[in-house]
Design an enzyme around this catalytic site. Structure first.
Site, mmCIF file in Angstrom:
data_model
loop_
_atom_site.group_PDB
_atom_site.id
_atom_site.type_symbol
_atom_site.label_atom_id
_atom_site.label_comp_id
_atom_site.label_asym_id
_atom_site.label_seq_id
_atom_site.Cartn_x
_atom_site.Cartn_y
_atom_site.Cartn_z
ATOM 1 N N LYS A 94 0.872 -1.174 0.000
ATOM 2 C CA LYS A 94 0.000 0.000 0.000
ATOM 3 C C LYS A 94 0.907 1.221 0.000
ATOM 4 C CE LYS A 94 -4.540 0.802 0.627
ATOM 5 N NZ LYS A 94 -5.722 0.063 0.237
ATOM 6 N N GLY A 194 -22.976 4.519 5.276
ATOM 7 C CA GLY A 194 -22.033 5.041 4.270
ATOM 8 C C GLY A 194 -22.495 4.606 2.896
ATOM 9 N N GLY A 196 -21.416 5.708 -0.200
ATOM 10 C CA GLY A 196 -20.518 6.231 -1.226
ATOM 11 C C GLY A 196 -20.511 5.284 -2.413
ATOM 12 N N ASN A 197 -19.364 5.161 -3.059
ATOM 13 C CA ASN A 197 -19.261 4.338 -4.270
ATOM 14 C C ASN A 197 -19.704 2.904 -4.031
ATOM 15 O OD1 ASN A 197 -18.176 6.322 -6.016
ATOM 16 N ND2 ASN A 197 -16.259 6.174 -4.877
ATOM 17 N N VAL A 198 -19.199 2.292 -2.961
ATOM 18 C CA VAL A 198 -19.530 0.893 -2.693
ATOM 19 C C VAL A 198 -20.927 0.787 -2.074
ATOM 20 C CG1 VAL A 198 -18.844 -1.229 -1.517
ATOM 21 C CG2 VAL A 198 -17.091 0.343 -2.324
#
Ligand code: NAD
Length: 365
Positions: A94, A194, A196-198
């Site tokens: 990462k 949440g 968001g995108n996912v």
């Protein structure tokens, strides 16, 4: 010489790298600095036994360099186990870039970062994470081939979020099969924290199946947008954790299962996309187990994204991406049963399988 220790909280910081709390035998930590572009980045390579270390780059305005270092150590370790349990020939890595992605990310800085990635000759392969977009990866691609998550127009696999969500959905269904004897989620009460995108894609999967979905987010505009699109309800209460539900799906931040929430959670299953959901893997994992709450390990069920970017390296297509992502269902069931048999947490059961795959490869080498 260290002359003064400011307080006990600082003690763990005495050894700059190898003594960090999150240090777990990482193979290599690379500090990248470029005066001209202002780049300050850290690349963490945790383990390369199964293959090159693949993991996204996060750009974040860290409060301190210690926080950045700890984040990269923790996240790169997580990637090792995520790829291992998913059966991918990838190691864990990462990168973090210190700075505000909205105001400090420039094309020059991203190109310089790409050159640092290139200097590792493929031992680390980067991708998108928080603060990064597909177009940033396209830019990095101009200076190094060691990047994934590039746009479909440029020959990449595109946005991984819908695949991540589909994998989470598979993990959720497996957990339901284990807990309720059926994986049909129709009429099940699911809270998605949440969107968001996912989270949004997960809401889509769940509402297609007829689940009763409640959504929460700190972004009110987004809440209304998603509610209107999928006919789901916005959670209006004060403490989501205490609400009675079948499934709690954390899809925002990590560590939402912590000392405060672990005994409040009124769900039968926890299955979501966020990384590092358990603030303390062992302690909170065990507390959930004792309370009979089935926890589907995050690094297992949110692996759809890495399956998607791995396609770029192995050159497999959409069908294989879907097949591998659907296999998350079988692996989740296997892990939940193994945890029960051995009397250990589901997180530990998943870790053991991942570690044994790494050990087996090591002894073959
Ligand atoms: P995102 O940034 O698109 O969405 C996160 C959402 O959470 C945002 O809408 C934000 O407003 C909301 N949020 C932030 N704090 C909140 C809070 N306290 N309460 C409720 N909502 C809050 O991120 P994403 O790409 O959807 O990823 C979601 C999570 O899944 C992250 O933890 C990420 O690390 C993890 N993950 C993502 C992928 C992927 O493919 N994108 C893969 C693996 C893991």
């Amino acid at each position: 010489m260290i002359t003064e220790v400011v307080n006990t909280k600082e003690l763990h910081k005495i050894d700059p790298v190898f003594g960090q709390l999150s240090f777990d035998n990482h193979e290599q930590i690379v500090f990248c600095n470029d005066k001209d572009t202002g780049l300050k980045a850290i690349i963490g390579i945790h383990n390369t036994v199964l293959g090159p270390a693949l993991g996204g780059t996060r750009m974040w305005n860290y409060a301190s360099e210690w926080d950045a270092l700890n984040d990269v150590l923790r996240l790169s370790r997580g990637m090792t186990f995520k790829s291992a349990i998913t059966g991918l020939n990838l190691g864990g890595g990462k990168a973090v870039i210190i700075g505000d992605a909205k105001t400090e990310k420039t094309p020059e800085l991203m190109l310089r970062f790409g050159e640092f990635v290139h200097s590792l000759s493929g031992k680390y392969i980067t991708a998108e994470d928080v603060g990064m977009e597909t177009k940033d990866m396209d830019l990095v691609r101009t200076v190094t081939p060691f990047v994934t998550g590039i746009s479909e127009e440029k020959g990449g696999a595109g946005n991984p979020s819908p695949i991540t969500a589909y994998g989470v959905f598979m993990g959720m269904k497996a957990a339901a099969k284990y807990k309720f004897g059926t994986d049909v989620l129709e009429d099940r009460v699911v809270y998605v924290q949440g969107i968001g995108n996912v989270g949004e894609s997960l809401v889509e999967n769940l509402s297609d199946e007829g689940a009763k979905v409640y959504i929460s987010d700190i972004n009110q505009e987004r809440l209304e947008e998603v509610r209107d699109k999928y006919n789901v309800e916005i959670y209006g209460g004060r403490n989501l954790y205490t609400e009675e539900m079948d499934i709690y799906a954390p899809c925002a931040l990590g560590a939402t299962v912590n000392d405060t929430t672990v005994n409040q959670i009124n769900a039968k299953i926890i299955a979501g996309a966020a990384n590092n959901q358990l603030a303390d893997e062992q302690k909170h994992g065990m507390m959930l187990r004792e309370r009979g709450i089935v926890y589907a390990p995050d690094f297992l069920i949110n692996a759809g994204g890495i399956i998607n970017v791995y396609a770029e390296l192995e050159d497999y297509g959409r069908q294989e991406i879907i097949r591998k992502t659907e296999n998350i269902y079988n692996t989740t069931l296997e892990i939940l049963s193994k945890a029960e048999e051995k009397g250990i947490t589901t997180h530990q059961a998943a870790l053991e399988i991942a570690e044994s795959r790494i050990e087996a490869r090591k002894s073959r080498k």
